[in-house]
Design an enzyme around this catalytic site. Structure first.
Site, PDB file in Angstrom:
ATOM      1  N   ARG A 104       0.854  -1.182   0.000  1.00  0.00           N
ATOM      2  CA  ARG A 104       0.000   0.000   0.000  1.00  0.00           C
ATOM      3  C   ARG A 104       0.894   1.236   0.000  1.00  0.00           C
ATOM      4  O   ARG A 104       1.885   1.312   0.739  1.00  0.00           O
ATOM      5  CB  ARG A 104      -0.923   0.032   1.235  1.00  0.00           C
ATOM      6  N   GLU A 159      -5.248   6.381  -7.296  1.00  0.00           N
ATOM      7  CA  GLU A 159      -5.286   5.428  -8.396  1.00  0.00           C
ATOM      8  C   GLU A 159      -6.627   5.531  -9.128  1.00  0.00           C
ATOM      9  O   GLU A 159      -7.662   5.597  -8.477  1.00  0.00           O
ATOM     10  CB  GLU A 159      -5.082   4.004  -7.886  1.00  0.00           C
ATOM     11  N   HIS A 192      -0.489  -0.764 -10.477  1.00  0.00           N
ATOM     12  CA  HIS A 192      -1.168  -1.665  -9.543  1.00  0.00           C
ATOM     13  C   HIS A 192      -1.545  -2.986 -10.219  1.00  0.00           C
ATOM     14  O   HIS A 192      -2.720  -3.369 -10.291  1.00  0.00           O
ATOM     15  CB  HIS A 192      -2.404  -1.011  -8.929  1.00  0.00           C
TER      16      HIS A 192
END
Length: 319
Positions: free
Chosen positions: A238, A267, A286
């Site tokens: 994270r 994001e 990601h």
């Protein structure tokens, strides 16, 4: 009238191809969204006539304010069995069922090593130079064998990253607030005496911690200053575990050799964001959980969850 199901953030347009949605055909109309809704107003407008939402991981937040604006919403299916961005009190108050799916730890383990190896051997830089008629060999690779791999977290993902490090002949050490020597011994890792020691002695540091009050901002300016100038940081966990401004400063000033990052404070990452152009950074959008097998599980079990919900017996309920 069939129920309407919105599949969010299907950037690759694969949700309906990686699972068999035909069992729902008579009762559910599936609408796929391949772009991200940037704010609550846009999301509320897109989901105004939706009964079911399928969402990936924790990319889209469902606060109480949004749920209150979706009177038709009956079911949220979120991939994975842990989701911290859904307001469960609000879903309960509005009669919305929330279900999850299984999720494999294998893809993030593999991506961690893709980033680490890519950084260590200058893969992107060398490949771009070769394809662009640039210099023949411009980097000197960092060795793995005999070097120290420091892991923050030794859970399901961290322990498997450790096993790969050991296979490369690395010295593996680990630290977290609750990690015991017995657990480290099980994996074949050394228990670092402190976070300070792990950061100061590791050649590669990889983060595998859950985000919480104790881990948010765990690596700030003081912690990044402990790194060897030849050390690399990998974060597939994270973004908020690392102070992003401090990381950018360390990269720009060359105080660490590089970083491999798969997670960001916002994001999708906005155009022009400083992380898009930072030096010494190998960044991916990601991709940690993005693999065919995982997507087949996510969307296949989403269909199962919807079927069970329609039958009046929800499965895999969250939290």
């Amino acid at each position: 009238m069939p129920l309407r199901c919105a599949v969010l953030d299907d950037f690759q347009n694969v949700a309906t191809g990686l699972a068999d949605w035909s069992p729902l055909a008579d009762e559910v109309e599936v609408v796929v969204h391949d772009t991200h809704f940037a704010d609550e107003d846009a999301l509320a407008a897109a989901l105004a006539d939706v009964d079911i939402v399928v969402t990936l991981r924790e990319r889209v937040a469902f606060p109480g304010s949004l749920i209150a604006r979706l009177p038709r919403l009956k079911l949220i299916v979120a991939s994975g069995m842990r989701n911290t961005v859904i307001d469960y009190a609000a879903t309960e108050a509005h009669g919305v069922t929330v279900c999850g799916t299984a999720s494999s730890s294998t893809p993030p383990v593999e991506l961690t090593w893709a980033l680490l190896l890519g950084l260590a051997r200058g893969i992107v830089e060398e490949s771009n130079a070769l394809r662009g008629d640039g210099p023949w060999q411009s980097t000197v690779g960092a060795d793995l064998h005999g070097r120290r791999l420091g892991l923050l977290g030794l859970g399901k993902i961290g322990s498997r990253v450790a096993q790969v490090g050991l296979a490369f002949g690395m010295n593996v050490s680990a630290w977290s607030q609750n990690l015991t020597k017995e657990r480290a011994d099980e994996v074949g890792a050394d228990l670092a005496p402190s976070l300070h020691d792990l950061l100061a002695t590791s050649d590669f540091v990889s983060i595998h911690l859950a985000l919480g009050d104790r881990t948010r901002g765990l690596l700030g300016p003081a912690e990044l200053a402990l790194f060897k100038p030849t050390a690399y940081l990998i974060n597939t966990s994270r973004a908020a575990i690392v102070d992003q401004d401090a990381l950018l400063a360390a990269l720009h000033e060359g105080r660490i050799a590089g970083a491999g990052v798969d997670v960001f404070d916002t994001e999708p990452l906005p155009a022009g964001h400083p992380m898009r152009t930072a030096p010494r950074l190998l960044a991916t959008p990601h991709l940690g959980y993005v693999s065919r097998a995982n997507y087949e599980t996510y969307y296949g079990q989403a269909v199962e969850n919807i079927q069970a919900f329609l039958a009046g017996s929800p499965v895999r309920q969250l939290p």
